[in-house]
Write a protein that holds these residues in place. Sequence first.
Motif, short mmCIF file in Angstrom:
data_model
loop_
_atom_site.label_atom_id
_atom_site.label_comp_id
_atom_site.label_asym_id
_atom_site.label_seq_id
_atom_site.Cartn_x
_atom_site.Cartn_y
_atom_site.Cartn_z
N UNK A 23 0.79 -1.23 0.00
CA UNK A 23 0.00 0.00 0.00
C UNK A 23 0.82 1.28 0.00
N UNK A 24 2.13 1.18 0.08
CA UNK A 24 2.99 2.36 0.03
C UNK A 24 3.03 2.85 -1.42
N UNK A 25 3.26 4.15 -1.59
CA UNK A 25 3.28 4.72 -2.94
C UNK A 25 4.21 5.91 -3.02
N UNK A 26 4.65 6.16 -4.24
CA UNK A 26 5.58 7.25 -4.54
C UNK A 26 4.87 8.27 -5.43
N UNK A 27 5.14 9.53 -5.16
CA UNK A 27 4.62 10.61 -6.01
C UNK A 27 5.82 11.43 -6.50
N UNK A 49 7.72 9.48 -0.74
CA UNK A 49 7.22 8.15 -0.43
C UNK A 49 6.16 8.31 0.64
N UNK A 50 5.01 7.66 0.45
CA UNK A 50 3.89 7.78 1.37
C UNK A 50 3.50 6.41 1.92
N UNK A 52 0.52 3.77 3.55
CA UNK A 52 -0.80 3.46 2.98
C UNK A 52 -1.91 4.47 3.26
N UNK A 53 -1.82 5.23 4.36
CA UNK A 53 -2.86 6.20 4.68
C UNK A 53 -2.54 7.60 4.16
N UNK A 54 -1.47 7.70 3.37
CA UNK A 54 -1.16 8.96 2.70
C UNK A 54 -0.10 9.83 3.34
N UNK A 55 0.33 9.54 4.54
CA UNK A 55 1.32 10.36 5.22
C UNK A 55 2.69 10.21 4.55
N UNK A 56 3.34 11.34 4.29
CA UNK A 56 4.68 11.32 3.69
C UNK A 56 5.68 10.80 4.73
N UNK A 57 6.48 9.81 4.33
CA UNK A 57 7.49 9.27 5.24
C UNK A 57 8.91 9.50 4.73
N UNK A 58 9.04 9.98 3.49
CA UNK A 58 10.34 10.33 2.93
C UNK A 58 10.09 11.34 1.82
N UNK A 59 10.96 12.31 1.71
CA UNK A 59 10.80 13.27 0.62
C UNK A 59 12.11 13.94 0.26
N UNK A 114 13.81 1.97 3.25
CA UNK A 114 12.65 2.16 4.13
C UNK A 114 11.66 1.00 3.98
N UNK A 115 11.39 0.58 2.75
CA UNK A 115 10.43 -0.50 2.54
C UNK A 115 10.96 -1.82 3.10
N UNK A 116 12.27 -2.04 3.06
CA UNK A 116 12.85 -3.22 3.69
C UNK A 116 12.68 -3.18 5.21
N UNK A 117 12.87 -1.99 5.79
CA UNK A 117 12.69 -1.82 7.24
C UNK A 117 11.23 -2.09 7.63
#
Length: 121
Positions: A23-27, A49-50, A52-59, A114-117
């Motif tokens: 559910x993670x996504x990149x914009x 990188x967001x 699943x609920x839309x919160x940015x976790x990397x930018x 991050x996705x591996x973590x």
Amino acid sequence: MRTDPAIDTLLDLDGSILDQDGGYWIKIEARRTEVSDEIPHGIRYSLTLHEPYGKRILGYDNAHMVKPPKKFKYAGRIVAFDHKHRHPSDQGVPYEFKDAQHLINDFFADVDRILLEVKKQ
């Protein structure tokens, strides 16, 4: 200034939403702008990188100025526009923009990390 062929790739990705596992996504946003001291490469960008609920976790972006962390001597004298946000509450740390290819590589390396973590949790 030398030509940066990866800038066209970055511009082609403008407006892309890339689904990731779980559910993670990149914009990706990238647009040409006037060359200036703050933006010498002439590209306004935001790669995020967001969760699943839309919160940015990397930018990675150059939307505003950031100062280096205070632990560095003379930190108040250097102000950078290119920067990255390493977690949701991070106000940004300077990022050294070398060229568009390095930007893309650095961003996706952090996304993979991050996705591996996340998978380990």
